[in-house]
Design a protein around this motif. Structure first.
Motif, PDB file in Angstrom:
ATOM      1  N   TYR A  66       0.560  -1.307  -0.135  1.00 54.63           N
ATOM      2  CA  TYR A  66      -0.141   0.157   0.142  1.00 54.63           C
ATOM      3  C   TYR A  66       0.734   1.265  -0.102  1.00 54.63           C
ATOM      4  O   TYR A  66       1.811   1.468   0.766  1.00 54.63           O
ATOM      5  CB  TYR A  66      -0.963  -0.002   1.106  1.00 54.63           C
ATOM      6  N   TRP A  67       0.664   2.143  -0.792  1.00 55.41           N
ATOM      7  CA  TRP A  67       1.267   3.469  -1.002  1.00 55.41           C
ATOM      8  C   TRP A  67       0.293   4.398  -0.475  1.00 55.41           C
ATOM      9  O   TRP A  67      -0.760   4.676  -0.767  1.00 55.41           O
ATOM     10  CB  TRP A  67       1.581   3.851  -2.498  1.00 55.41           C
ATOM     11  N   SER A  68       0.843   5.259   0.665  1.00 57.28           N
ATOM     12  CA  SER A  68       0.392   6.539   1.078  1.00 57.28           C
ATOM     13  C   SER A  68       0.123   7.478   0.158  1.00 57.28           C
ATOM     14  O   SER A  68       1.208   8.035  -0.435  1.00 57.28           O
ATOM     15  CB  SER A  68       1.164   7.131   2.358  1.00 57.28           C
ATOM     16  N   VAL A  69      -0.833   8.048  -0.295  1.00 57.45           N
ATOM     17  CA  VAL A  69      -1.192   9.319  -1.149  1.00 57.45           C
ATOM     18  C   VAL A  69      -1.928  10.374  -0.443  1.00 57.45           C
ATOM     19  O   VAL A  69      -2.552  10.025   0.438  1.00 57.45           O
ATOM     20  CB  VAL A  69      -1.939   8.837  -2.499  1.00 57.45           C
ATOM     21  N   ASN A  70      -1.872  11.604  -0.869  1.00 54.29           N
ATOM     22  CA  ASN A  70      -2.274  12.767  -0.369  1.00 54.29           C
ATOM     23  C   ASN A  70      -3.782  12.703  -0.665  1.00 54.29           C
ATOM     24  O   ASN A  70      -4.791  13.345   0.129  1.00 54.29           O
ATOM     25  CB  ASN A  70      -1.652  13.947  -0.657  1.00 54.29           C
ATOM     26  N   ASN A  71      -4.216  12.498  -1.823  1.00 48.07           N
ATOM     27  CA  ASN A  71      -5.529  12.498  -2.207  1.00 48.07           C
ATOM     28  C   ASN A  71      -5.793  11.209  -3.089  1.00 48.07           C
ATOM     29  O   ASN A  71      -5.402  10.955  -4.110  1.00 48.07           O
ATOM     30  CB  ASN A  71      -5.556  13.730  -3.221  1.00 48.07           C
ATOM     31  N   LEU A  72      -6.603  10.335  -2.463  1.00 51.80           N
ATOM     32  CA  LEU A  72      -7.083   9.055  -3.162  1.00 51.80           C
ATOM     33  C   LEU A  72      -7.625   9.147  -4.398  1.00 51.80           C
ATOM     34  O   LEU A  72      -7.480   8.274  -5.380  1.00 51.80           O
ATOM     35  CB  LEU A  72      -7.869   7.861  -1.884  1.00 51.80           C
ATOM     36  N   SER A  73      -8.613  10.029  -4.312  1.00 48.28           N
ATOM     37  CA  SER A  73      -9.158  10.063  -5.364  1.00 48.28           C
ATOM     38  C   SER A  73      -8.502  10.663  -6.858  1.00 48.28           C
ATOM     39  O   SER A  73      -8.639   9.892  -7.880  1.00 48.28           O
ATOM     40  CB  SER A  73     -10.466  11.353  -5.422  1.00 48.28           C
ATOM     41  N   ALA A  74      -7.793  11.222  -6.525  1.00 47.61           N
ATOM     42  CA  ALA A  74      -6.803  11.738  -7.760  1.00 47.61           C
ATOM     43  C   ALA A  74      -5.798  10.775  -8.022  1.00 47.61           C
ATOM     44  O   ALA A  74      -5.550  10.506  -9.357  1.00 47.61           O
ATOM     45  CB  ALA A  74      -5.952  13.196  -7.369  1.00 47.61           C
ATOM     46  N   ALA A  75      -5.262  10.109  -6.930  1.00 47.38           N
ATOM     47  CA  ALA A  75      -4.216   9.126  -7.184  1.00 47.38           C
ATOM     48  C   ALA A  75      -5.024   7.766  -8.038  1.00 47.38           C
ATOM     49  O   ALA A  75      -4.103   7.103  -8.809  1.00 47.38           O
ATOM     50  CB  ALA A  75      -3.639   8.340  -5.973  1.00 47.38           C
ATOM     51  N   LEU A  76      -6.256   7.452  -7.704  1.00 45.85           N
ATOM     52  CA  LEU A  76      -6.932   6.573  -8.548  1.00 45.85           C
ATOM     53  C   LEU A  76      -7.185   6.688  -9.676  1.00 45.85           C
ATOM     54  O   LEU A  76      -6.871   6.303 -10.766  1.00 45.85           O
ATOM     55  CB  LEU A  76      -8.382   6.143  -7.528  1.00 45.85           C
ATOM     56  N   ALA A  77      -7.685   8.160  -9.923  1.00 45.18           N
ATOM     57  CA  ALA A  77      -7.713   8.519 -11.463  1.00 45.18           C
ATOM     58  C   ALA A  77      -6.745   8.714 -12.242  1.00 45.18           C
ATOM     59  O   ALA A  77      -6.632   8.219 -13.460  1.00 45.18           O
ATOM     60  CB  ALA A  77      -8.314  10.153 -11.434  1.00 45.18           C
ATOM     61  N   ARG A  78      -5.095   8.876 -11.592  1.00 41.24           N
ATOM     62  CA  ARG A  78      -4.099   8.703 -12.217  1.00 41.24           C
ATOM     63  C   ARG A  78      -3.923   7.387 -12.766  1.00 41.24           C
ATOM     64  O   ARG A  78      -3.290   7.022 -14.005  1.00 41.24           O
ATOM     65  CB  ARG A  78      -3.080   9.534 -11.609  1.00 41.24           C
ATOM     66  N   PHE A  79      -3.813   6.550 -11.817  1.00 37.57           N
ATOM     67  CA  PHE A  79      -3.656   5.027 -12.105  1.00 37.57           C
ATOM     68  C   PHE A  79      -4.540   4.373 -13.030  1.00 37.57           C
ATOM     69  O   PHE A  79      -4.119   3.860 -13.959  1.00 37.57           O
ATOM     70  CB  PHE A  79      -3.736   4.353 -10.987  1.00 37.57           C
ATOM     71  N   GLU A  80      -5.993   4.803 -13.183  1.00 38.31           N
ATOM     72  CA  GLU A  80      -6.842   4.453 -14.259  1.00 38.31           C
ATOM     73  C   GLU A  80      -6.502   5.162 -15.596  1.00 38.31           C
ATOM     74  O   GLU A  80      -6.339   4.288 -16.561  1.00 38.31           O
ATOM     75  CB  GLU A  80      -8.208   4.677 -13.834  1.00 38.31           C
ATOM     76  N   ALA A  81      -5.868   6.261 -15.518  1.00 36.89           N
ATOM     77  CA  ALA A  81      -5.632   6.865 -16.938  1.00 36.89           C
ATOM     78  C   ALA A  81      -4.226   6.038 -17.451  1.00 36.89           C
ATOM     79  O   ALA A  81      -4.021   6.218 -18.670  1.00 36.89           O
ATOM     80  CB  ALA A  81      -5.325   8.441 -16.649  1.00 36.89           C
ATOM     81  N   LEU A  82      -3.780   5.441 -16.508  1.00 39.84           N
ATOM     82  CA  LEU A  82      -2.485   4.800 -16.993  1.00 39.84           C
ATOM     83  C   LEU A  82      -2.878   3.273 -17.436  1.00 39.84           C
ATOM     84  O   LEU A  82      -1.879   2.542 -17.915  1.00 39.84           O
ATOM     85  CB  LEU A  82      -1.304   4.953 -16.080  1.00 39.84           C
ATOM     86  N   GLY A  83      -4.161   2.919 -17.297  1.00 43.25           N
ATOM     87  CA  GLY A  83      -4.604   1.650 -17.848  1.00 43.25           C
ATOM     88  C   GLY A  83      -4.679   0.603 -16.862  1.00 43.25           C
ATOM     89  O   GLY A  83      -5.043  -0.439 -16.920  1.00 43.25           O
ATOM     90  N   ALA A  84      -4.495   1.016 -15.597  1.00 46.91           N
ATOM     91  CA  ALA A  84      -5.059   0.137 -14.211  1.00 46.91           C
ATOM     92  C   ALA A  84      -6.217   0.245 -13.883  1.00 46.91           C
ATOM     93  O   ALA A  84      -6.969   1.193 -14.513  1.00 46.91           O
ATOM     94  CB  ALA A  84      -4.130   0.705 -13.043  1.00 46.91           C
ATOM     95  N   TYR A  85      -6.958  -0.611 -13.414  1.00 44.50           N
ATOM     96  CA  TYR A  85      -8.355  -0.395 -13.210  1.00 44.50           C
ATOM     97  C   TYR A  85      -8.488  -0.912 -11.469  1.00 44.50           C
ATOM     98  O   TYR A  85      -8.092  -1.470 -10.979  1.00 44.50           O
ATOM     99  CB  TYR A  85      -9.216  -1.173 -14.154  1.00 44.50           C
ATOM    100  N   LEU A  86      -9.881  -0.290 -11.197  1.00 43.95           N
ATOM    101  CA  LEU A  86     -10.018  -0.368  -9.737  1.00 43.95           C
ATOM    102  C   LEU A  86     -10.769  -1.812  -9.534  1.00 43.95           C
ATOM    103  O   LEU A  86     -11.283  -2.474 -10.044  1.00 43.95           O
ATOM    104  CB  LEU A  86     -11.397   0.432  -9.368  1.00 43.95           C
ATOM    105  N   TYR A  87      -9.778  -2.455  -8.623  1.00 41.45           N
ATOM    106  CA  TYR A  87     -10.077  -3.770  -8.035  1.00 41.45           C
ATOM    107  C   TYR A  87     -10.914  -4.000  -7.120  1.00 41.45           C
ATOM    108  O   TYR A  87     -11.751  -4.810  -6.808  1.00 41.45           O
ATOM    109  CB  TYR A  87      -8.790  -4.793  -8.021  1.00 41.45           C
TER     110      TYR A  87
END
Length: 117
Positions: A66-87
């Motif tokens: 698990y990686w600590s992020v300041n803004n989970l919504s923004a981090a999730l959106a960034r990873f999804e834009a790179l081709g990852a998807y919410l699991y």
């Protein structure tokens, strides 16, 4: 003891390095010529993208970092834009902190933990 490295097994190391270096832009690639091996250094922590094989394959079969992020919504959106998807998730775990897991393009899980803003 202090965590020093995490190995991420992928079917294609070149593609894996490219994707993870984009997903973790603060990582500094360090090439070790004696081993023909590149490590992504995150402030002294090694993100090591390695070849999957018959002993350790790709996928969601065990440990999730698990990686600590300041803004989970923004981090999730960034990873999804790179081709990852919410699991899994996001779910609230404590005091306004949420966690979720995303699946990378290679089938591995990445955990994200932080506030939703």
């Amino acid at each position: 003891m202090v965590p020093a490295a995490v190995l991420v097994h992928v079917p294609d190391v070149t593609r894996g390095l490219e994707w993870y270096n984009t997903a973790f832009p603060e990582a500094v690639p360090i090439y070790h010529p004696d081993f023909d091996f590149t490590v992504l250094d995150l402030n002294g922590f090694s993100l090591e993208i390695v070849q999957a094989d018959e002993k350790v394959g790709v996928g969601k079969n065990g440990t999730v970092i698990y990686w600590s992020v300041n803004n989970l919504s923004a981090a999730l959106a960034r990873f999804e834009a790179l081709g990852a998807y919410l699991y899994r998730g996001p779910i609230e775990i404590e005091n306004g902190i949420f966690m979720c897991q995303v699946e990378d393009p290679f089938g591995n899980l990445i955990g994200l933990r932080g506030a939703i803003t």
